[in-house]
Design an enzyme around this catalytic site. Structure first.
Site, PDB file in Angstrom:
ATOM      1  N   ASN A   1      36.432  51.247   2.506  1.00 33.60           N
ATOM      2  CA  ASN A   1      37.543  52.197   2.727  1.00 33.60           C
ATOM      3  C   ASN A   1      37.926  53.108   1.146  1.00 33.60           C
ATOM      4  OD1 ASN A   1      39.346  54.565   4.213  1.00 33.60           O
ATOM      5  ND2 ASN A   1      41.162  52.593   3.436  1.00 33.60           N
TER       6      ASN A   1
ATOM      7  N   ARG B   1      35.855  55.695  -7.972  1.00 32.33           N
ATOM      8  CA  ARG B   1      37.228  54.566  -7.912  1.00 32.33           C
ATOM      9  C   ARG B   1      35.941  53.673  -7.698  1.00 32.33           C
ATOM     10  NH1 ARG B   1      41.668  52.738  -6.725  1.00 32.33           N
ATOM     11  NH2 ARG B   1      41.451  51.845  -4.898  1.00 32.33           N
TER      12      ARG B   1
ATOM     13  N   ARG C   1      41.946  45.572  -1.387  1.00 28.72           N
ATOM     14  CA  ARG C   1      41.541  43.789  -1.340  1.00 28.72           C
ATOM     15  C   ARG C   1      41.263  42.786  -1.900  1.00 28.72           C
ATOM     16  NH1 ARG C   1      41.294  49.024  -2.327  1.00 28.72           N
ATOM     17  NH2 ARG C   1      39.826  50.925  -0.516  1.00 28.72           N
TER      18      ARG C   1
ATOM     19  N   LYS D   1      29.886  46.575   7.827  1.00 27.47           N
ATOM     20  CA  LYS D   1      29.177  47.687   6.979  1.00 27.47           C
ATOM     21  C   LYS D   1      29.065  46.655   6.493  1.00 27.47           C
ATOM     22  CE  LYS D   1      28.768  51.172   4.270  1.00 27.47           C
ATOM     23  NZ  LYS D   1      29.163  50.547   2.921  1.00 27.47           N
TER      24      LYS D   1
ATOM     25  N   PRO E   1      23.287  50.084   6.959  1.00 31.81           N
ATOM     26  CA  PRO E   1      24.489  50.048   7.124  1.00 31.81           C
ATOM     27  C   PRO E   1      25.582  51.536   8.222  1.00 31.81           C
ATOM     28  CG  PRO E   1      22.716  49.965   5.768  1.00 31.81           C
ATOM     29  CD  PRO E   1      21.956  49.731   6.060  1.00 31.81           C
TER      30      PRO E   1
ATOM     31  N   ASP F   1      28.227  53.949   7.660  1.00 36.32           N
ATOM     32  CA  ASP F   1      29.714  54.137   6.892  1.00 36.32           C
ATOM     33  C   ASP F   1      29.920  55.929   7.651  1.00 36.32           C
ATOM     34  OD1 ASP F   1      27.783  56.166   6.481  1.00 36.32           O
ATOM     35  OD2 ASP F   1      28.593  55.945   3.934  1.00 36.32           O
TER      36      ASP F   1
ATOM     37  N   GLN G   1      18.012  54.830   6.629  1.00 35.87           N
ATOM     38  CA  GLN G   1      19.626  55.180   6.534  1.00 35.87           C
ATOM     39  C   GLN G   1      19.827  55.816   4.396  1.00 35.87           C
ATOM     40  OE1 GLN G   1      22.184  54.082   3.942  1.00 35.87           O
ATOM     41  NE2 GLN G   1      23.577  53.911   5.209  1.00 35.87           N
TER      42      GLN G   1
END
Length: 276
Positions: free
Chosen positions: A119, A124, A169, A209, A226, A228, A265
């Site tokens: 998320n 960042r 986190r 994920k 994966p 997202d 992917q």
DNA sequence: TACCAGGTGTGGC
DNA sequence: GCCACACATGGT
């Protein structure tokens, strides 16, 4: 793929299967710098500079064996692309990101990095990881920093990770570092996929994920897919199938592409980032 | 300002 | 099992 090694440099003349931009900007790696002369890439305690000029890629490092494996140079991506070419949207996707390769990265580095990725957005994520390395990583010969050993993170509390910008986190990182320092065995290569995934998901901050990203980028388990938010958009476009859960899509695509799922992917992810 | 970013953990049902 | 919701942070 074909490559040569001379004087500590890896030389790649056929760049149809090796694009620095495609490899670095498909979301699998966070530790690289972009400069006028090329890229600088860090992995574990190693680093290299990557220059793309006159149709040649040159990878300069003091550890050529490490980067031959890191860049997955022994694998034939031409064959992978041929086998994928019959699938929907894949010709377009490969047209945009045909130089993608899946890197062989360090499992522990992937665990920490992809917990941070949840998320979050890529600029960042890169910043948080760089600050983590500067705070606890070994100083390298070029002035940069290694990714910290898990032991070097032992005992750090949530405030440490929060100060890096990790946000909520921070608690996941404290718990997972503790697990890695006290008995969690990251040797998963011999395990069946479901068991390897289950063990990773026992770590705090590792859901389906993140586990699949660790399996693909840290263990080269190419049968995982994966899912997202970007891949969900691509899935809807290909199959006109709304409202499916990420786990449903991941299972279905893994079966659909088989051992090519991870490669498919990555081509689709790069395509989505460029075109959706 | 509300929404988004390579989602996960938690509690209610 | 599924679902809604909270969760730090910075960019748009």
């Amino acid at each position: 793929m074909k490559y040569e090694i001379s004087c500590g440099k890896i030389l790649i003349s056929d760049t149809s299967e090796f694009s620095p931009k495609h490899i670095l900007e498909c979301g699998q790696v966070f530790r690289y710098l972009n400069s006028i002369s090329g890229y600088k890439i860090f992995s574990k305690k190693s680093f290299c500079s990557l220059i793309y000029a006159n149709g040649y890629v040159t990878i300069d490092s003091t550890d050529t064996d490490y980067f031959v494996r890191y860049f997955d140079l022994e694998r034939d991506y031409g064959d992978i692309k041929r086998r994928l070419s019959g699938y929907p949207l894949m010709t377009e996707a490969i047209g945009y990101g045909g130089g993608v390769r899946i890197l062989n990265q360090d499992p522990r580095e992937m665990i920490i990095s992809f917990i941070i990725s949840a998320n979050n957005n890529i600029p960042r994520i890169k910043g948080i990881i760089e600050r983590l390395c500067a705070a606890r990583g070994e100083r390298l010969a070029d002035g940069g920093y290694a990714f910290p050993d898990i032991g070097a993170l032992k005992g750090l509390d949530r405030d440490f990770y929060a100060a890096l910008g990790a946000g909520y986190r921070a608690d996941y990182l404290v718990r997972t570092v503790d697990a890695l320092n006290s008995g969690f065995d990251p040797e998963l290569d011999a395990l069946p996929l479901a068991e390897a995934r289950k063990r990773l998901m026992s770590l705090s901050g590792v859901g389906r994920k993140v586990a699949d990203c660790i399996l693909l980028f840290g263990y080269h388990r190419s049968e995982v897919f994966p899912v997202d938010t970007w891949i969900e958009k691509v899935y809807r476009r290909i199959f006109s199938d709304e409202g499916r859960s990420a786990v449903y899509i991941a299972d279905k695509m893994s079966e659909y592409y088989g051992d090519l799922a991870g490669y498919a992917q990555q081509y689709l992810y790069y395509y989505a980032r460029e075109n959706i």
